[in-house]
Scaffold this motif. Structure first.
Motif, PDB file in Angstrom:
ATOM      1  N   ILE A 292       0.835  -1.210   0.000  1.00  0.00           N
ATOM      2  CA  ILE A 292       0.000   0.000   0.000  1.00  0.00           C
ATOM      3  C   ILE A 292       0.868   1.258   0.000  1.00  0.00           C
ATOM      4  CG2 ILE A 292      -1.653   1.353   1.365  1.00  0.00           C
ATOM      5  CD1 ILE A 292      -2.885  -1.031  -0.097  1.00  0.00           C
ATOM      6  N   HIS A 293       1.949   1.227   0.775  1.00  0.00           N
ATOM      7  CA  HIS A 293       2.863   2.376   0.849  1.00  0.00           C
ATOM      8  C   HIS A 293       3.493   2.664  -0.509  1.00  0.00           C
ATOM      9  CE1 HIS A 293       5.956   5.105   2.334  1.00  0.00           C
ATOM     10  NE2 HIS A 293       6.864   4.345   1.728  1.00  0.00           N
ATOM     11  N   VAL A 294       4.011   1.614  -1.162  1.00  0.00           N
ATOM     12  CA  VAL A 294       4.685   1.784  -2.458  1.00  0.00           C
ATOM     13  C   VAL A 294       3.675   2.181  -3.539  1.00  0.00           C
ATOM     14  CG1 VAL A 294       5.997   0.597  -4.283  1.00  0.00           C
ATOM     15  CG2 VAL A 294       6.562   0.195  -1.883  1.00  0.00           C
ATOM     16  N   PHE A 295       2.501   1.552  -3.517  1.00  0.00           N
ATOM     17  CA  PHE A 295       1.485   1.848  -4.530  1.00  0.00           C
ATOM     18  C   PHE A 295       0.989   3.285  -4.416  1.00  0.00           C
ATOM     19  CE2 PHE A 295      -2.988   0.981  -6.266  1.00  0.00           C
ATOM     20  CZ  PHE A 295      -2.572   1.165  -7.576  1.00  0.00           C
ATOM     21  N   LYS A 296       0.839   3.770  -3.187  1.00  0.00           N
ATOM     22  CA  LYS A 296       0.424   5.154  -2.955  1.00  0.00           C
ATOM     23  C   LYS A 296       1.478   6.121  -3.506  1.00  0.00           C
ATOM     24  CE  LYS A 296      -1.141   8.309   0.699  1.00  0.00           C
ATOM     25  NZ  LYS A 296      -1.309   8.511   2.161  1.00  0.00           N
TER      26      LYS A 296
END
Length: 517
Positions: A292-296
Protein backbone atom coordinates in the motif's frame (compact mmCIF):
# COMPACT_ATOMS: atom_id res chain seq x y z
CA UNK A 1 1.52 -1.00 -48.75
CA UNK A 2 -0.05 -4.15 -47.28
CA UNK A 3 -3.21 -4.16 -45.22
CA UNK A 4 -1.00 -4.71 -42.14
CA UNK A 5 0.78 -1.44 -42.87
CA UNK A 6 -2.54 0.21 -43.65
CA UNK A 7 -3.59 -0.63 -40.12
CA UNK A 8 -0.39 1.10 -38.96
CA UNK A 9 -1.34 4.29 -40.82
CA UNK A 10 -4.87 4.20 -39.37
CA UNK A 11 -3.52 3.62 -35.85
CA UNK A 12 -0.92 6.40 -36.20
CA UNK A 13 -3.59 8.92 -37.20
CA UNK A 14 -5.88 7.81 -34.37
CA UNK A 15 -3.10 8.33 -31.80
CA UNK A 16 -2.49 11.94 -32.86
CA UNK A 17 -3.55 14.60 -30.38
CA UNK A 18 -5.51 17.70 -31.49
CA UNK A 19 -2.34 19.80 -31.45
CA UNK A 20 -0.44 17.17 -33.47
CA UNK A 21 -3.21 17.07 -36.09
CA UNK A 22 -3.23 20.88 -36.27
CA UNK A 23 0.55 20.90 -36.64
CA UNK A 24 0.38 18.31 -39.43
CA UNK A 25 -2.15 20.38 -41.36
CA UNK A 26 0.02 23.50 -40.97
CA UNK A 27 3.11 21.57 -42.04
CA UNK A 28 1.43 20.00 -45.07
CA UNK A 29 -0.34 23.23 -46.15
CA UNK A 30 2.88 25.27 -46.09
CA UNK A 31 2.84 24.43 -49.81
CA UNK A 32 -0.49 25.84 -51.05
CA UNK A 33 -1.21 23.12 -53.57
CA UNK A 34 -1.03 20.49 -50.81
CA UNK A 35 -4.32 21.77 -49.41
CA UNK A 36 -6.12 19.87 -52.17
CA UNK A 37 -3.60 17.03 -52.46
CA UNK A 38 -4.84 13.45 -52.42
CA UNK A 39 -2.77 12.53 -49.36
CA UNK A 40 -4.46 15.32 -47.37
CA UNK A 41 -7.91 14.12 -48.41
CA UNK A 42 -6.87 10.63 -47.37
CA UNK A 43 -5.76 12.01 -43.98
CA UNK A 44 -9.11 13.74 -43.42
CA UNK A 45 -11.24 10.69 -44.26
CA UNK A 46 -9.17 8.35 -42.08
CA UNK A 47 -9.40 10.90 -39.28
CA UNK A 48 -13.21 10.73 -39.47
CA UNK A 49 -13.79 6.94 -39.66
CA UNK A 50 -13.80 4.69 -36.58
CA UNK A 51 -12.21 1.64 -38.20
CA UNK A 52 -10.11 1.00 -41.30
CA UNK A 53 -12.37 0.44 -44.31
CA UNK A 54 -10.64 0.55 -47.69
CA UNK A 55 -13.89 0.57 -49.70
CA UNK A 56 -15.19 3.58 -47.79
CA UNK A 57 -11.86 5.39 -48.31
CA UNK A 58 -11.88 4.78 -52.08
CA UNK A 59 -15.48 5.96 -52.25
CA UNK A 60 -14.73 9.28 -50.52
CA UNK A 61 -11.25 10.07 -51.88
CA UNK A 62 -10.53 10.55 -55.61
CA UNK A 63 -7.85 7.86 -55.64
CA UNK A 64 -7.57 4.80 -57.85
CA UNK A 65 -6.94 1.52 -56.07
CA UNK A 66 -3.51 1.28 -57.74
CA UNK A 67 -2.50 4.68 -56.31
CA UNK A 68 -3.71 4.02 -52.78
CA UNK A 69 -0.62 2.11 -51.64
CA UNK A 70 1.83 4.86 -52.62
CA UNK A 71 -0.35 7.68 -51.26
CA UNK A 72 -0.70 5.90 -47.91
CA UNK A 73 3.07 5.46 -47.73
CA UNK A 74 3.58 9.15 -48.55
CA UNK A 75 1.02 10.23 -45.94
CA UNK A 76 2.64 8.03 -43.29
CA UNK A 77 6.05 9.60 -43.98
CA UNK A 78 4.69 13.18 -43.94
CA UNK A 79 2.99 12.62 -40.57
CA UNK A 80 6.25 11.31 -39.08
CA UNK A 81 8.19 14.33 -40.41
CA UNK A 82 5.63 16.73 -38.90
CA UNK A 83 5.82 14.88 -35.57
CA UNK A 84 9.60 15.11 -35.60
CA UNK A 85 9.40 18.87 -36.06
CA UNK A 86 7.01 19.09 -33.12
CA UNK A 87 9.36 17.27 -30.76
CA UNK A 88 10.95 19.47 -28.11
CA UNK A 89 14.71 18.92 -28.27
CA UNK A 90 15.07 20.05 -24.63
CA UNK A 91 12.96 17.09 -23.48
CA UNK A 92 14.42 14.71 -26.09
CA UNK A 93 18.16 14.94 -25.60
CA UNK A 94 18.86 12.23 -28.16
CA UNK A 95 17.11 14.29 -30.86
CA UNK A 96 19.17 17.33 -29.87
CA UNK A 97 22.42 15.31 -30.04
CA UNK A 98 21.48 13.92 -33.46
CA UNK A 99 20.67 17.42 -34.67
CA UNK A 100 24.11 18.70 -33.60
CA UNK A 101 25.72 15.68 -35.29
CA UNK A 102 23.80 16.30 -38.54
CA UNK A 103 24.81 19.98 -38.50
CA UNK A 104 28.44 19.01 -37.76
CA UNK A 105 28.48 16.73 -40.82
CA UNK A 106 27.01 19.48 -43.02
CA UNK A 107 29.71 21.92 -41.84
CA UNK A 108 32.42 19.28 -42.31
CA UNK A 109 31.32 18.65 -45.92
CA UNK A 110 31.61 22.41 -46.55
CA UNK A 111 35.18 22.35 -45.23
CA UNK A 112 34.31 24.25 -42.02
CA UNK A 113 36.21 21.88 -39.71
CA UNK A 114 36.57 24.15 -36.68
CA UNK A 115 32.84 24.93 -36.65
CA UNK A 116 32.07 21.22 -37.07
CA UNK A 117 34.26 20.32 -34.07
CA UNK A 118 32.57 22.99 -31.93
CA UNK A 119 29.15 21.45 -32.58
CA UNK A 120 30.54 17.98 -31.85
CA UNK A 121 31.85 19.37 -28.57
CA UNK A 122 28.36 20.63 -27.64
CA UNK A 123 26.83 17.28 -28.59
CA UNK A 124 29.40 15.42 -26.45
CA UNK A 125 28.58 17.52 -23.37
CA UNK A 126 24.90 16.51 -23.65
CA UNK A 127 25.73 12.85 -24.42
CA UNK A 128 28.05 12.61 -21.39
CA UNK A 129 25.47 14.22 -19.12
CA UNK A 130 22.83 11.69 -20.13
CA UNK A 131 25.31 8.77 -20.33
CA UNK A 132 24.37 8.09 -23.96
CA UNK A 133 27.55 6.12 -24.59
CA UNK A 134 26.65 4.58 -27.96
CA UNK A 135 26.02 7.91 -29.67
CA UNK A 136 28.93 9.42 -27.71
CA UNK A 137 31.23 6.85 -29.33
CA UNK A 138 29.89 7.88 -32.74
CA UNK A 139 30.70 11.51 -31.92
CA UNK A 140 34.22 10.62 -30.76
CA UNK A 141 34.87 8.55 -33.90
CA UNK A 142 33.76 11.44 -36.11
CA UNK A 143 35.94 13.80 -34.09
CA UNK A 144 38.91 11.41 -34.51
CA UNK A 145 38.37 11.33 -38.25
CA UNK A 146 38.38 15.16 -38.50
CA UNK A 147 41.43 15.50 -36.25
CA UNK A 148 43.38 12.81 -38.12
CA UNK A 149 42.69 14.06 -41.63
CA UNK A 150 42.83 17.83 -41.28
CA UNK A 151 44.96 20.51 -39.72
CA UNK A 152 42.73 21.88 -36.98
CA UNK A 153 43.09 23.37 -33.52
CA UNK A 154 44.63 20.05 -32.34
CA UNK A 155 47.50 19.79 -29.95
CA UNK A 156 49.87 16.84 -30.05
CA UNK A 157 48.14 15.13 -27.10
CA UNK A 158 44.67 15.44 -28.64
CA UNK A 159 44.96 12.24 -30.69
CA UNK A 160 45.96 10.29 -27.58
CA UNK A 161 43.06 11.71 -25.59
CA UNK A 162 40.56 10.75 -28.26
CA UNK A 163 42.04 7.25 -28.58
CA UNK A 164 41.79 6.68 -24.80
CA UNK A 165 38.26 8.09 -24.74
CA UNK A 166 37.26 5.74 -27.57
CA UNK A 167 38.70 2.65 -25.83
CA UNK A 168 36.97 3.46 -22.54
CA UNK A 169 33.65 3.98 -24.31
CA UNK A 170 33.98 0.66 -26.17
CA UNK A 171 34.59 -1.15 -22.86
CA UNK A 172 31.54 0.55 -21.29
CA UNK A 173 29.35 -0.26 -24.29
CA UNK A 174 30.47 -3.91 -24.26
CA UNK A 175 29.57 -4.23 -20.57
CA UNK A 176 26.29 -2.39 -21.17
CA UNK A 177 25.43 -4.67 -24.11
CA UNK A 178 26.24 -7.82 -22.13
CA UNK A 179 23.96 -6.76 -19.27
CA UNK A 180 21.15 -5.49 -21.52
CA UNK A 181 21.25 -8.68 -23.63
CA UNK A 182 21.14 -10.85 -20.51
CA UNK A 183 18.22 -8.82 -19.18
CA UNK A 184 16.33 -9.06 -22.49
CA UNK A 185 16.88 -12.81 -22.86
CA UNK A 186 15.65 -13.49 -19.32
CA UNK A 187 12.59 -11.34 -19.91
CA UNK A 188 11.88 -13.23 -23.14
CA UNK A 189 12.12 -16.56 -21.31
CA UNK A 190 9.68 -15.33 -18.66
CA UNK A 191 7.16 -14.16 -21.28
CA UNK A 192 7.30 -17.53 -23.03
CA UNK A 193 7.32 -19.99 -20.11
CA UNK A 194 6.74 -18.09 -16.84
CA UNK A 195 8.18 -19.45 -13.60
CA UNK A 196 10.53 -22.45 -13.40
CA UNK A 197 8.48 -25.64 -13.53
CA UNK A 198 11.03 -28.26 -12.50
CA UNK A 199 14.66 -28.93 -11.65
CA UNK A 200 15.62 -28.99 -15.33
CA UNK A 201 14.23 -25.44 -15.79
CA UNK A 202 16.02 -24.28 -12.65
CA UNK A 203 19.40 -25.68 -13.73
CA UNK A 204 18.97 -24.18 -17.20
CA UNK A 205 18.14 -20.68 -15.96
CA UNK A 206 20.90 -20.69 -13.31
CA UNK A 207 23.51 -21.93 -15.81
CA UNK A 208 22.40 -19.41 -18.41
CA UNK A 209 22.57 -16.55 -15.92
CA UNK A 210 25.97 -17.56 -14.56
CA UNK A 211 27.64 -18.10 -17.96
CA UNK A 212 26.31 -14.83 -19.44
CA UNK A 213 26.91 -12.64 -16.41
CA UNK A 214 29.79 -10.23 -17.22
CA UNK A 215 32.59 -9.25 -14.84
CA UNK A 216 32.48 -5.67 -13.61
CA UNK A 217 33.27 -3.27 -10.80
CA UNK A 218 29.91 -2.10 -9.40
CA UNK A 219 31.46 1.24 -8.39
CA UNK A 220 32.44 1.99 -11.99
CA UNK A 221 29.09 1.16 -13.57
CA UNK A 222 27.09 3.97 -15.18
CA UNK A 223 23.37 4.52 -14.63
CA UNK A 224 22.30 2.35 -17.57
CA UNK A 225 24.73 -0.44 -16.69
CA UNK A 226 23.31 -0.57 -13.16
CA UNK A 227 19.78 -0.44 -14.56
CA UNK A 228 20.36 -3.45 -16.83
CA UNK A 229 22.10 -5.26 -13.97
CA UNK A 230 19.11 -4.83 -11.64
CA UNK A 231 16.68 -5.73 -14.42
CA UNK A 232 18.56 -8.95 -15.15
CA UNK A 233 18.63 -9.82 -11.44
CA UNK A 234 14.91 -9.10 -11.02
CA UNK A 235 13.87 -11.34 -13.90
CA UNK A 236 16.32 -14.05 -12.85
CA UNK A 237 14.93 -14.18 -9.30
CA UNK A 238 11.37 -13.74 -10.59
CA UNK A 239 11.61 -16.76 -12.87
CA UNK A 240 13.10 -18.79 -9.99
CA UNK A 241 10.25 -17.64 -7.70
CA UNK A 242 12.76 -16.23 -5.21
CA UNK A 243 10.62 -13.24 -4.28
CA UNK A 244 12.79 -12.09 -1.37
CA UNK A 245 15.76 -11.60 -3.69
CA UNK A 246 13.44 -10.20 -6.36
CA UNK A 247 12.23 -7.59 -3.86
CA UNK A 248 15.82 -6.56 -3.05
CA UNK A 249 16.77 -6.15 -6.72
CA UNK A 250 13.56 -4.31 -7.68
CA UNK A 251 14.05 -2.00 -4.68
CA UNK A 252 17.59 -1.21 -5.93
CA UNK A 253 16.08 -0.61 -9.37
CA UNK A 254 13.72 2.06 -7.99
CA UNK A 255 16.40 3.44 -5.65
CA UNK A 256 18.67 3.93 -8.68
CA UNK A 257 16.12 6.29 -10.22
CA UNK A 258 15.68 8.10 -6.90
CA UNK A 259 19.45 8.79 -6.90
CA UNK A 260 19.43 9.83 -10.59
CA UNK A 261 16.27 11.97 -10.54
CA UNK A 262 16.87 13.30 -14.07
CA UNK A 263 16.51 9.70 -15.33
CA UNK A 264 12.81 9.60 -14.42
CA UNK A 265 12.25 11.84 -17.44
CA UNK A 266 14.90 10.18 -19.62
CA UNK A 267 13.90 6.53 -19.10
CA UNK A 268 10.32 6.69 -17.77
CA UNK A 269 9.38 3.27 -19.17
CA UNK A 270 12.14 1.55 -17.20
CA UNK A 271 11.17 3.47 -14.06
CA UNK A 272 7.55 2.35 -14.39
CA UNK A 273 8.61 -1.26 -14.96
CA UNK A 274 10.74 -1.10 -11.81
CA UNK A 275 7.70 0.05 -9.83
CA UNK A 276 5.65 -2.76 -11.36
CA UNK A 277 8.06 -5.50 -10.30
CA UNK A 278 8.49 -4.02 -6.84
CA UNK A 279 4.70 -4.00 -6.37
CA UNK A 280 4.27 -7.44 -7.94
CA UNK A 281 6.89 -8.89 -5.60
CA UNK A 282 5.23 -7.36 -2.54
CA UNK A 283 1.93 -8.82 -3.74
CA UNK A 284 3.38 -12.33 -3.98
CA UNK A 285 5.08 -11.91 -0.59
CA UNK A 286 1.67 -10.81 0.75
CA UNK A 287 3.27 -7.79 2.43
CA UNK A 288 0.12 -5.64 2.45
CA UNK A 289 1.30 -2.56 4.39
CA UNK A 290 4.46 -2.18 2.29
CA UNK A 291 2.46 -2.80 -0.89
CA UNK A 292 0.00 0.00 0.00
CA UNK A 293 2.86 2.38 0.85
CA UNK A 294 4.68 1.78 -2.46
CA UNK A 295 1.48 1.85 -4.53
CA UNK A 296 0.42 5.15 -2.96
CA UNK A 297 3.84 6.63 -3.77
CA UNK A 298 3.56 5.35 -7.36
CA UNK A 299 0.14 6.98 -7.86
CA UNK A 300 1.36 10.25 -6.31
CA UNK A 301 4.34 10.41 -8.67
CA UNK A 302 2.06 9.86 -11.65
CA UNK A 303 -0.40 12.50 -10.42
CA UNK A 304 2.34 15.06 -9.64
CA UNK A 305 3.90 14.74 -13.09
CA UNK A 306 7.19 13.29 -11.82
CA UNK A 307 6.97 10.68 -14.58
CA UNK A 308 7.05 11.78 -18.23
CA UNK A 309 3.70 11.15 -19.93
CA UNK A 310 3.78 9.98 -23.55
CA UNK A 311 2.17 7.24 -25.65
CA UNK A 312 4.32 4.50 -24.09
CA UNK A 313 4.02 5.58 -20.48
CA UNK A 314 0.24 6.08 -20.74
CA UNK A 315 -0.17 2.39 -21.59
CA UNK A 316 2.13 1.23 -18.78
CA UNK A 317 0.56 3.57 -16.22
CA UNK A 318 -2.85 2.19 -17.19
CA UNK A 319 -1.69 -1.43 -16.88
CA UNK A 320 0.23 -1.03 -13.64
CA UNK A 321 -2.39 1.16 -11.99
CA UNK A 322 -5.27 -1.20 -12.66
CA UNK A 323 -3.47 -4.51 -12.11
CA UNK A 324 -2.30 -3.24 -8.72
CA UNK A 325 -5.71 -1.85 -7.82
CA UNK A 326 -7.07 -5.33 -8.53
CA UNK A 327 -4.20 -6.91 -6.56
CA UNK A 328 -5.10 -4.68 -3.60
CA UNK A 329 -8.65 -6.08 -3.62
CA UNK A 330 -7.25 -9.63 -3.93
CA UNK A 331 -5.15 -9.13 -0.81
CA UNK A 332 -8.03 -7.61 1.15
CA UNK A 333 -10.60 -10.13 -0.06
CA UNK A 334 -12.78 -7.19 -1.18
CA UNK A 335 -13.62 -8.63 -4.60
CA UNK A 336 -17.18 -7.27 -4.86
CA UNK A 337 -15.94 -3.80 -3.98
CA UNK A 338 -13.25 -4.17 -6.62
CA UNK A 339 -15.79 -5.09 -9.30
CA UNK A 340 -17.80 -1.94 -8.49
CA UNK A 341 -14.88 0.47 -8.08
CA UNK A 342 -12.29 -0.77 -10.59
CA UNK A 343 -14.02 -2.46 -13.53
CA UNK A 344 -16.12 0.47 -14.89
CA UNK A 345 -13.23 2.99 -15.14
CA UNK A 346 -10.86 0.23 -16.28
CA UNK A 347 -12.93 -0.48 -19.39
CA UNK A 348 -13.42 3.20 -20.24
CA UNK A 349 -9.63 3.56 -20.51
CA UNK A 350 -9.09 0.05 -21.92
CA UNK A 351 -11.34 0.78 -24.91
CA UNK A 352 -9.38 3.97 -25.63
CA UNK A 353 -5.99 2.22 -25.90
CA UNK A 354 -6.97 -1.36 -26.84
CA UNK A 355 -5.35 -1.12 -30.30
CA UNK A 356 -2.00 -0.19 -28.73
CA UNK A 357 -1.90 -2.96 -26.12
CA UNK A 358 0.09 -6.07 -26.98
CA UNK A 359 -1.38 -9.55 -26.43
CA UNK A 360 0.80 -10.11 -23.33
CA UNK A 361 -0.76 -7.15 -21.48
CA UNK A 362 -4.26 -8.01 -22.66
CA UNK A 363 -4.05 -11.60 -21.42
CA UNK A 364 -2.73 -10.51 -18.01
CA UNK A 365 -5.57 -8.00 -17.71
CA UNK A 366 -8.21 -10.56 -18.71
CA UNK A 367 -6.87 -13.03 -16.15
CA UNK A 368 -6.85 -10.40 -13.40
CA UNK A 369 -10.43 -9.40 -14.28
CA UNK A 370 -11.53 -13.05 -14.33
CA UNK A 371 -10.04 -13.66 -10.87
CA UNK A 372 -11.73 -10.52 -9.53
CA UNK A 373 -15.10 -11.71 -10.82
CA UNK A 374 -14.46 -15.22 -9.47
CA UNK A 375 -13.71 -13.87 -6.01
CA UNK A 376 -16.92 -11.83 -6.11
CA UNK A 377 -18.94 -14.95 -6.97
CA UNK A 378 -19.71 -13.87 -10.57
CA UNK A 379 -18.83 -17.11 -12.40
CA UNK A 380 -20.50 -16.04 -15.64
CA UNK A 381 -18.09 -13.13 -16.17
CA UNK A 382 -15.21 -15.27 -14.91
CA UNK A 383 -15.89 -17.77 -17.71
CA UNK A 384 -16.29 -14.93 -20.24
CA UNK A 385 -12.81 -13.46 -19.61
CA UNK A 386 -11.08 -16.81 -19.24
CA UNK A 387 -12.55 -17.82 -22.61
CA UNK A 388 -10.89 -14.76 -24.18
CA UNK A 389 -7.50 -16.08 -22.96
CA UNK A 390 -8.22 -19.65 -24.03
CA UNK A 391 -9.28 -18.55 -27.50
CA UNK A 392 -6.10 -16.52 -28.05
CA UNK A 393 -4.14 -17.65 -31.11
CA UNK A 394 -0.81 -16.47 -29.69
CA UNK A 395 0.17 -19.73 -27.98
CA UNK A 396 3.83 -18.84 -27.52
CA UNK A 397 3.19 -15.99 -25.09
CA UNK A 398 2.37 -16.68 -21.47
CA UNK A 399 1.82 -20.43 -21.87
CA UNK A 400 1.65 -20.67 -18.08
CA UNK A 401 -1.19 -18.12 -17.94
CA UNK A 402 -3.14 -20.04 -20.58
CA UNK A 403 -2.70 -23.26 -18.61
CA UNK A 404 -3.92 -21.84 -15.31
CA UNK A 405 -6.76 -19.99 -17.03
CA UNK A 406 -8.04 -23.44 -18.00
CA UNK A 407 -7.86 -24.67 -14.41
CA UNK A 408 -9.83 -21.69 -13.14
CA UNK A 409 -12.24 -22.20 -16.05
CA UNK A 410 -12.99 -25.74 -14.81
CA UNK A 411 -13.60 -24.44 -11.29
CA UNK A 412 -15.85 -21.61 -12.51
CA UNK A 413 -17.87 -24.03 -14.68
CA UNK A 414 -18.30 -26.34 -11.70
CA UNK A 415 -19.33 -23.43 -9.44
CA UNK A 416 -21.81 -22.05 -11.98
CA UNK A 417 -23.44 -25.45 -12.55
CA UNK A 418 -22.32 -25.52 -16.21
CA UNK A 419 -21.04 -29.07 -15.84
CA UNK A 420 -23.07 -30.89 -18.49
CA UNK A 421 -19.95 -31.25 -20.70
CA UNK A 422 -17.52 -31.40 -17.78
CA UNK A 423 -15.83 -34.60 -18.98
CA UNK A 424 -15.03 -32.97 -22.32
CA UNK A 425 -13.76 -29.81 -20.61
CA UNK A 426 -11.53 -31.84 -18.28
CA UNK A 427 -10.17 -33.84 -21.21
CA UNK A 428 -9.47 -30.65 -23.18
CA UNK A 429 -7.63 -29.11 -20.18
CA UNK A 430 -5.61 -32.28 -19.68
CA UNK A 431 -4.56 -32.31 -23.37
CA UNK A 432 -3.55 -28.66 -23.22
CA UNK A 433 -1.30 -29.20 -20.18
CA UNK A 434 0.38 -32.13 -21.96
CA UNK A 435 0.78 -30.08 -25.14
CA UNK A 436 2.35 -27.19 -23.21
CA UNK A 437 4.62 -29.59 -21.26
CA UNK A 438 3.13 -28.29 -18.01
CA UNK A 439 1.76 -31.47 -16.44
CA UNK A 440 2.91 -31.50 -12.80
CA UNK A 441 1.73 -32.82 -9.43
CA UNK A 442 -0.65 -30.04 -8.33
CA UNK A 443 -2.28 -29.82 -11.77
CA UNK A 444 -2.64 -33.62 -11.87
CA UNK A 445 -4.32 -33.76 -8.48
CA UNK A 446 -6.79 -31.01 -9.38
CA UNK A 447 -7.67 -32.65 -12.72
CA UNK A 448 -8.04 -36.09 -11.07
CA UNK A 449 -10.28 -34.53 -8.43
CA UNK A 450 -12.65 -33.22 -11.10
CA UNK A 451 -12.52 -36.51 -13.01
CA UNK A 452 -13.66 -38.45 -9.94
CA UNK A 453 -16.18 -35.88 -8.69
CA UNK A 454 -18.95 -37.33 -10.87
CA UNK A 455 -18.78 -40.60 -8.94
CA UNK A 456 -19.15 -38.95 -5.52
CA UNK A 457 -22.48 -38.75 -3.67
CA UNK A 458 -23.55 -35.24 -2.56
CA UNK A 459 -23.05 -35.98 1.13
CA UNK A 460 -19.45 -37.11 0.42
CA UNK A 461 -18.38 -33.99 -1.48
CA UNK A 462 -17.19 -32.01 1.54
CA UNK A 463 -15.00 -34.91 2.60
CA UNK A 464 -13.50 -35.06 -0.91
CA UNK A 465 -12.58 -31.40 -0.68
CA UNK A 466 -10.87 -32.04 2.67
CA UNK A 467 -8.85 -34.84 1.06
CA UNK A 468 -7.90 -32.58 -1.85
CA UNK A 469 -6.73 -29.87 0.55
CA UNK A 470 -4.57 -32.39 2.45
CA UNK A 471 -3.00 -33.48 -0.84
CA UNK A 472 -2.30 -29.94 -2.08
CA UNK A 473 -1.25 -28.11 1.09
CA UNK A 474 2.03 -30.03 1.30
CA UNK A 475 3.06 -28.45 -2.03
CA UNK A 476 2.24 -24.90 -0.97
CA UNK A 477 5.93 -24.03 -0.42
CA UNK A 478 7.41 -26.55 -2.84
CA UNK A 479 10.20 -25.00 -5.00
CA UNK A 480 8.33 -25.68 -8.27
CA UNK A 481 4.79 -26.78 -7.46
CA UNK A 482 4.05 -23.60 -5.49
CA UNK A 483 3.76 -21.61 -8.74
CA UNK A 484 0.19 -22.94 -9.17
CA UNK A 485 -0.79 -21.12 -5.99
CA UNK A 486 0.69 -17.87 -7.34
CA UNK A 487 -1.81 -17.92 -10.20
CA UNK A 488 -4.75 -19.40 -8.37
CA UNK A 489 -5.70 -19.29 -4.68
CA UNK A 490 -7.11 -22.78 -4.87
CA UNK A 491 -6.70 -23.42 -1.12
CA UNK A 492 -9.12 -20.58 -0.33
CA UNK A 493 -11.60 -22.00 -2.84
CA UNK A 494 -11.34 -25.44 -1.20
CA UNK A 495 -11.78 -23.85 2.24
CA UNK A 496 -14.93 -22.12 0.97
CA UNK A 497 -16.39 -25.50 -0.02
CA UNK A 498 -15.45 -27.10 3.31
CA UNK A 499 -16.73 -24.23 5.46
CA UNK A 500 -19.78 -23.38 3.31
CA UNK A 501 -18.60 -19.78 2.91
CA UNK A 502 -17.91 -17.61 -0.13
CA UNK A 503 -14.36 -17.37 -1.45
CA UNK A 504 -14.54 -13.65 -0.75
CA UNK A 505 -15.35 -14.18 2.92
CA UNK A 506 -12.62 -16.82 3.34
CA UNK A 507 -9.91 -14.54 1.91
CA UNK A 508 -11.22 -11.52 3.84
CA UNK A 509 -11.03 -13.47 7.12
CA UNK A 510 -7.45 -14.54 6.35
CA UNK A 511 -6.53 -10.95 5.52
CA UNK A 512 -7.99 -9.56 8.77
CA UNK A 513 -6.25 -12.28 10.78
CA UNK A 514 -2.85 -11.57 9.17
CA UNK A 515 -3.17 -7.77 9.43
CA UNK A 516 -4.42 -7.31 12.97
CA UNK A 517 -2.81 -4.30 14.63
Amino acid sequence: MSNYKSEHLFLLIKTLSKSEKRNFRLYANRIKKNKYAKFMKLFEIINKINYYNEQKILKNVPIKKKQLSNIKAHLYKQILISLKQLQHTVENHDIQIREYLDFAKILYNKGLYIQSLKLLGKAKIIAKYYESNTILLELVEFEKMIESQHITRSIYSRSGELSTESKELIEKIQCNNALSSLSLELYGLYLKVGYVRNKKDKIFIETYFRTNFPKFDINKLSFYEKLFLYQAQVWYHYIRQDFIMCYRSSYKWIELFQNYTKSKKIAPVSYLKGYHYLLDTLFYLNHYSKFIHVFKKFEEEVKNGEILINGNTKILIFMYTYTNRINKHYMEGSFSEGVKKVIPSLFVKFNQIYNRLDSHYIMILYYKIACLYFGSGDNENTILYLSKIMESKKKNIRQDLQCFARLLYLIACYESGLDENMDQKIKSTYKFFIQMDDWYIVQKKIIHFFQNLGNVYPHQIKNQFKKLKDKLIKYYNHPYEKRTFLYLDIISWIDSKIENKSVELIIKEKFLKNNQK
